[in-house]
Structure formats: structure tokens, C-alpha cells
Design an enzyme around this catalytic site. Sequence first.
Site, PDB file in Angstrom:
ATOM      1  N   GLY A  14     -25.157 -92.592 -43.470  1.00 19.53           N
ATOM      2  CA  GLY A  14     -26.292 -91.933 -42.817  1.00 19.53           C
ATOM      3  C   GLY A  14     -26.943 -92.864 -41.798  1.00 19.53           C
ATOM      4  N   ARG A  24     -27.788-104.672 -31.495  1.00 18.79           N
ATOM      5  CA  ARG A  24     -28.206-105.560 -30.388  1.00 18.79           C
ATOM      6  C   ARG A  24     -28.286-107.005 -30.860  1.00 18.79           C
ATOM      7  NH1 ARG A  24     -33.304-107.480 -29.243  1.00 18.79           N
ATOM      8  NH2 ARG A  24     -33.787-107.969 -27.055  1.00 18.79           N
ATOM      9  N   ARG A  75     -18.967 -90.366 -42.071  1.00 21.03           N
ATOM     10  CA  ARG A  75     -18.496 -90.592 -43.436  1.00 21.03           C
ATOM     11  C   ARG A  75     -16.985 -90.377 -43.353  1.00 21.03           C
ATOM     12  NH1 ARG A  75     -23.757 -90.783 -45.814  1.00 21.03           N
ATOM     13  NH2 ARG A  75     -25.067 -89.091 -45.081  1.00 21.03           N
ATOM     14  N   ASP A 106     -25.403 -97.947 -49.346  1.00 21.15           N
ATOM     15  CA  ASP A 106     -24.676 -98.277 -50.551  1.00 21.15           C
ATOM     16  C   ASP A 106     -23.164 -97.959 -50.459  1.00 21.15           C
ATOM     17  OD1 ASP A 106     -24.807 -98.684 -53.497  1.00 21.15           O
ATOM     18  OD2 ASP A 106     -24.231 -96.571 -53.504  1.00 21.15           O
ATOM     19  N   SER A 108     -21.335 -97.517 -47.726  1.00 20.07           N
ATOM     20  CA  SER A 108     -20.690 -98.340 -46.695  1.00 20.07           C
ATOM     21  C   SER A 108     -20.420 -99.748 -47.215  1.00 20.07           C
ATOM     22  CB  SER A 108     -21.593 -98.427 -45.460  1.00 20.07           C
ATOM     23  OG  SER A 108     -21.883 -97.129 -45.009  1.00 20.07           O
ATOM     24  N   THR A 129     -30.222 -98.063 -44.150  1.00 26.49           N
ATOM     25  CA  THR A 129     -30.400 -96.736 -44.755  1.00 26.49           C
ATOM     26  C   THR A 129     -31.882 -96.452 -44.905  1.00 26.49           C
ATOM     27  OG1 THR A 129     -30.206 -95.444 -46.806  1.00 26.49           O
ATOM     28  CG2 THR A 129     -30.015 -97.822 -47.047  1.00 26.49           C
ATOM     29  N   ASP A 131     -33.074 -94.887 -47.270  1.00 27.14           N
ATOM     30  CA  ASP A 131     -33.351 -94.675 -48.701  1.00 27.14           C
ATOM     31  C   ASP A 131     -33.990 -95.873 -49.413  1.00 27.14           C
ATOM     32  OD1 ASP A 131     -32.113 -92.256 -48.274  1.00 27.14           O
ATOM     33  OD2 ASP A 131     -30.192 -92.879 -49.127  1.00 27.14           O
ATOM     34  N   ASP A 133     -32.572 -98.091 -51.146  1.00 28.14           N
ATOM     35  CA  ASP A 133     -32.057 -98.119 -52.522  1.00 28.14           C
ATOM     36  C   ASP A 133     -31.039 -99.240 -52.766  1.00 28.14           C
ATOM     37  OD1 ASP A 133     -30.137 -97.021 -50.870  1.00 28.14           O
ATOM     38  OD2 ASP A 133     -29.555 -95.421 -52.248  1.00 28.14           O
ATOM     39  N   ARG A 166     -53.801 -74.264 -50.918  1.00 26.10           N
ATOM     40  CA  ARG A 166     -52.459 -74.058 -51.457  1.00 26.10           C
ATOM     41  C   ARG A 166     -51.896 -75.319 -52.098  1.00 26.10           C
ATOM     42  NH1 ARG A 166     -50.254 -70.521 -46.344  1.00 26.10           N
ATOM     43  NH2 ARG A 166     -50.550 -68.484 -47.337  1.00 26.10           N
ATOM     44  N   ARG A 175     -31.664 -89.657 -51.547  1.00 27.51           N
ATOM     45  CA  ARG A 175     -30.484 -89.542 -52.409  1.00 27.51           C
ATOM     46  C   ARG A 175     -30.927 -89.621 -53.867  1.00 27.51           C
ATOM     47  NH1 ARG A 175     -24.826 -91.271 -50.020  1.00 27.51           N
ATOM     48  NH2 ARG A 175     -25.591 -93.390 -50.115  1.00 27.51           N
ATOM     49  N   ALA A 190     -51.159 -88.224 -51.068  1.00 24.64           N
ATOM     50  CA  ALA A 190     -50.740 -87.040 -51.832  1.00 24.64           C
ATOM     51  C   ALA A 190     -51.234 -87.157 -53.278  1.00 24.64           C
ATOM     52  CB  ALA A 190     -49.220 -86.917 -51.793  1.00 24.64           C
ATOM     53  N   GLU A 191     -51.216 -86.025 -53.962  1.00 25.83           N
ATOM     54  CA  GLU A 191     -51.721 -86.023 -55.331  1.00 25.83           C
ATOM     55  C   GLU A 191     -50.686 -86.545 -56.320  1.00 25.83           C
ATOM     56  OE1 GLU A 191     -52.791 -83.679 -53.084  1.00 25.83           O
ATOM     57  OE2 GLU A 191     -54.686 -84.763 -53.296  1.00 25.83           O
ATOM     58  N   GLN A 258     -36.414 -86.921 -40.922  1.00 21.54           N
ATOM     59  CA  GLN A 258     -36.753 -88.255 -41.469  1.00 21.54           C
ATOM     60  C   GLN A 258     -35.788 -89.335 -40.987  1.00 21.54           C
ATOM     61  OE1 GLN A 258     -37.729 -87.707 -45.998  1.00 21.54           O
ATOM     62  NE2 GLN A 258     -36.553 -85.945 -45.301  1.00 21.54           N
TER      63      GLN A 258
HETATM   64  P1  ADP Z   1     -24.070 -94.715 -47.070  1.00 20.41           P
HETATM   65  O1  ADP Z   1     -23.447 -95.954 -46.556  1.00 20.41           O
HETATM   66  O2  ADP Z   1     -25.192 -94.229 -46.213  1.00 20.41           O
HETATM   67  O3  ADP Z   1     -24.439 -94.826 -48.537  1.00 20.41           O
HETATM   68  P2  ADP Z   1     -21.762 -93.043 -47.804  1.00 20.41           P
HETATM   69  O4  ADP Z   1     -22.002 -93.135 -49.264  1.00 20.41           O
HETATM   70  O5  ADP Z   1     -21.433 -91.693 -47.264  1.00 20.41           O
HETATM   71  O6  ADP Z   1     -23.003 -93.538 -46.934  1.00 20.41           O
HETATM   72  O7  ADP Z   1     -20.588 -94.040 -47.431  1.00 20.41           O
HETATM   73  C1  ADP Z   1     -20.196 -94.208 -46.085  1.00 20.41           C
HETATM   74  C2  ADP Z   1     -18.715 -94.426 -46.010  1.00 20.41           C
HETATM   75  O8  ADP Z   1     -18.340 -95.642 -46.687  1.00 20.41           O
HETATM   76  C3  ADP Z   1     -17.837 -93.367 -46.658  1.00 20.41           C
HETATM   77  O9  ADP Z   1     -17.681 -92.232 -45.858  1.00 20.41           O
HETATM   78  C4  ADP Z   1     -16.520 -94.122 -46.811  1.00 20.41           C
HETATM   79  O10 ADP Z   1     -15.849 -94.189 -45.579  1.00 20.41           O
HETATM   80  C5  ADP Z   1     -17.016 -95.517 -47.175  1.00 20.41           C
HETATM   81  N1  ADP Z   1     -16.993 -95.714 -48.629  1.00 20.41           N
HETATM   82  C6  ADP Z   1     -17.936 -95.343 -49.528  1.00 20.41           C
HETATM   83  N2  ADP Z   1     -17.559 -95.697 -50.789  1.00 20.41           N
HETATM   84  C7  ADP Z   1     -16.353 -96.283 -50.685  1.00 20.41           C
HETATM   85  C8  ADP Z   1     -15.427 -96.860 -51.603  1.00 20.41           C
HETATM   86  N3  ADP Z   1     -15.676 -96.910 -52.913  1.00 20.41           N
HETATM   87  N4  ADP Z   1     -14.265 -97.381 -51.115  1.00 20.41           N
HETATM   88  C9  ADP Z   1     -13.989 -97.346 -49.799  1.00 20.41           C
HETATM   89  N5  ADP Z   1     -14.827 -96.818 -48.875  1.00 20.41           N
HETATM   90  C10 ADP Z   1     -15.984 -96.295 -49.294  1.00 20.41           C
HETATM   91  O1  F6P Z   2     -28.399 -91.937 -47.278  1.00 24.96           O
HETATM   92  C1  F6P Z   2     -29.212 -91.402 -46.299  1.00 24.96           C
HETATM   93  C2  F6P Z   2     -29.415 -89.922 -46.511  1.00 24.96           C
HETATM   94  O2  F6P Z   2     -30.297 -89.443 -45.495  1.00 24.96           O
HETATM   95  C3  F6P Z   2     -29.923 -89.519 -47.892  1.00 24.96           C
HETATM   96  O3  F6P Z   2     -31.305 -89.721 -48.046  1.00 24.96           O
HETATM   97  C4  F6P Z   2     -29.515 -88.065 -47.926  1.00 24.96           C
HETATM   98  O4  F6P Z   2     -29.320 -87.626 -49.259  1.00 24.96           O
HETATM   99  C5  F6P Z   2     -28.203 -88.067 -47.196  1.00 24.96           C
HETATM  100  O5  F6P Z   2     -28.190 -89.231 -46.365  1.00 24.96           O
HETATM  101  C6  F6P Z   2     -27.979 -86.841 -46.359  1.00 24.96           C
HETATM  102  O6  F6P Z   2     -26.718 -86.919 -45.799  1.00 24.96           O
HETATM  103  P1  F6P Z   2     -26.170 -85.958 -44.647  1.00 24.96           P
HETATM  104  O7  F6P Z   2     -26.707 -86.470 -43.355  1.00 24.96           O
HETATM  105  O8  F6P Z   2     -24.692 -86.106 -44.742  1.00 24.96           O
HETATM  106  O9  F6P Z   2     -26.683 -84.598 -44.933  1.00 24.96           O
END
Ligand code: ADP
Ligand code: F6P
Length: 326
Positions: A14, A24, A75, A106, A108, A129, A131, A133, A166, A175, A190-191, A258
Site C-alpha cells: 500500500g 529522494r 502487490r 509488513d 513487503s 505504511t 498502518d 504496525d 447523531r 489492517r 472522539a468519544e 487516508q
Molecule cells: P504491505 O507491504 O503494505 O504490507 P502486502 O502485504 O500486500 O503489502 O505485501 C506487498 C508485497 O510483498 C506482496 O504483493 C508480495 O509481492 C510481497 N510479499 C508479501 N509477503 C511475502 C512473502 N511471504 N514472500 C514473498 N513476497 C511477499
Molecule cells: O496497508 C495499508 C492499507 O491501506 C491497509 O490499512 C488497508 O487494509 C489496505 O492497505 C488496503 O489495501 P488496498 O489498497 O489493496 O485496498
Amino acid sequence: MANIKTIGVLTSGGDAPGMNAAIRAVTRAAIYNGFKVKGFYRGYRGLVDNEVVDLKTQNVSNIIQHGGTILKTARCKEFKTVEGRQKAWETIKKNGIDALVVIGGDGSLSGARQFASEYDFPIVGLPGTIDNDLYGTDHTIGYDTALNTIMWCVDRIRDTAYSHERLFFIEVMGREAGFLALNGAIASGAEAAIIPEISIEHDQLAELIQNGFRDSKNSAIVLVAESPVTGGAMGLAERVRTEFPQYDVRVTILGHLQRGGSPTAQDRILATRMGAAAIDALMEGQRNIMIGDDDEKIIYTPFSKAIKLEKTIDRSLLETLRQLSL
Ligand code: ADP
Ligand code: F6P
């Protein structure tokens, strides 16, 4: 330091505001230190399909202020296969790449770890990211901008929530993590925040309803982290509608807005520091680590920890939210 002459860089998963600032910084810090830089398009897709561009200092001019990523992102399922990574390795050799900087979340970094160990190849990761996370960094690149976007949106929704008296459930991204929901709730007054880390333990909605949402006012804003565990904003609203029809409920799903927008100063600074640190790390002979920030200092965390260990969320903020929503 291994004999590095050419460094590859890519953005994957993402997109996140600040990725351009990171590209850069990686590019310019590398060139400053005498390396050549090549960018791969669309994350691992560019490695598999050999979609590559030479990055010179002028290629990264005028991008620090832009959201998204000039290298595009994707992805790539094929990279999860042995055959896909074999093709990626051929691209690495064909282009004379000696080390790689991967900017992503995570998933990637999981891919980077797999590839680095299979081919004994130096990779440094940057946490890119919204997130937040990833273990091993206080902040990920893009998180602060996304938080500010959430705050901006909630401010506007509050006007109408207040006027119509409301109850609003506002769903945010993250995620499986509640960082955006919890800190977004704090920032926007927020509440409550409903987050997977807590929902898994007990029914947060039942608790909120029991507390009367908000005693002194007739409107309330609840931020909900997207997740099957929380039930999402739609699921929670449906529950309230059937169980407590006296509430006038509305839902807003903030979604991909976002992920966009000009990065905040904090994200630009973080991305710039981390991008430069990635080149320093490679020059020190580091490999298979993620750059992180810990109390303003740059730290290194092995991929194995960054992607496996759970980053803890500050649960005391939930209590703060509860106390302040009198
Ligand atoms: P993010 O990096 O935002 O968490 P994804 O979970 O979609 O996004 O992972 C991005 C890309 O990283 C995937 O589309 C894939 O190409 C690669 N990837 C993710 N997990 C693995 C894995 N276990 N082994 C190899 N490549 C992976
Ligand atoms: O990891 C970033 C993120 O924006 C998450 O917060 C969300 O769940 C996911 O990517 C959405 O992915 P996509 O752009 O493939 O809908």
C-alpha cells in the site's frame, strides 16, 4: 562493506505519503556517497518483469511534497513463488544491482526477508505504511499524514453529528492494527475507539452502550478500525440499529483518502532521515534490517523481528478517551 556499486530501490504494498521523500533521500544519499541508483517500478512486479529506471539526482527533484510514489507500487503475487523470485534475481544480476532498499509494509518486508535469505543478498527496509504496525519503529512513513487526514475528516463529521444529535461510526484503515483508530480518536476528541487488539478480548460495543455512549451530549463519534475482529463500522452500526433503535446512527468509511495527500512535515523528515540512514547502513555492511526510529534515534531491527513481533499499542489511551468523553 560488501563491494557495492549500484543500489536498487522500490516501493511496495500500500502506498503511503512520504514514500517519495524516502525515494529522494535514498537516491541523493547514495549518489552523494558515490553509488549508482536504479529504481524498480511497481514494487516486486518491477523486479520480476525488469521494469527499471536509472535514478539521477534530477529525477527526484520536486517530489518531496507529493503523496503516492513516483516508482508506483503493486502487490505482486508472483514474487511469493520460487519461480517469481528467480526471475527477480535474474533482473538483479542483469542490472548489476549489489544491494536493494525496499520501502513498504509488513508484507513487503516479509518478501525482502525471503529474497535476501534465498539469494544471500543485502537488503535494507524502510517502514512505509500508514498502518504503523511494524515492530522496531515508533513511527512508520505515512502514519502521521494519515492521522492528520483522519483528524481533518472527523472534525467535519463532528459538525453534522452535533447538529443532528447523531451517533457516528467512522471506519479507518489499519489492517489488523488499531493505531490509526486509537490515535485518530485522541486527536479528534472522539468519544471512543474500537480496535482489534481489544475487541478480541471483550465486546467493546456492549461496554460503550452500557456506558450510554456519552452522558452529557446527544452526539458521539466512535472511530472503528477496519477488521473482521471489530466488525467494522457497518457491522457495529447494524448491531446498534437492531439492539438500540433509540440511537440515530450513521456510518462513514474513510477508505483510501487516508492514503493520499501531501506528507506532513513529520513524515517528510522521518522519510528523509530513514532514506539517508538506509545508505549509511549499507555502507556499514548492514543487511536484512529495517530502519526504525526509537525516541528520535535511528535504530536497526532484523527483518525477522520487524515482521514477526507485535508492536504494542498504548492501551492507557483508551482509558483517557473514556475519561474525557464525560
Ligand atoms: P504491505 O507491504 O503494505 O504490507 P502486502 O502485504 O500486500 O503489502 O505485501 C506487498 C508485497 O510483498 C506482496 O504483493 C508480495 O509481492 C510481497 N510479499 C508479501 N509477503 C511475502 C512473502 N511471504 N514472500 C514473498 N513476497 C511477499
Ligand atoms: O496497508 C495499508 C492499507 O491501506 C491497509 O490499512 C488497508 O487494509 C489496505 O492497505 C488496503 O489495501 P488496498 O489498497 O489493496 O485496498
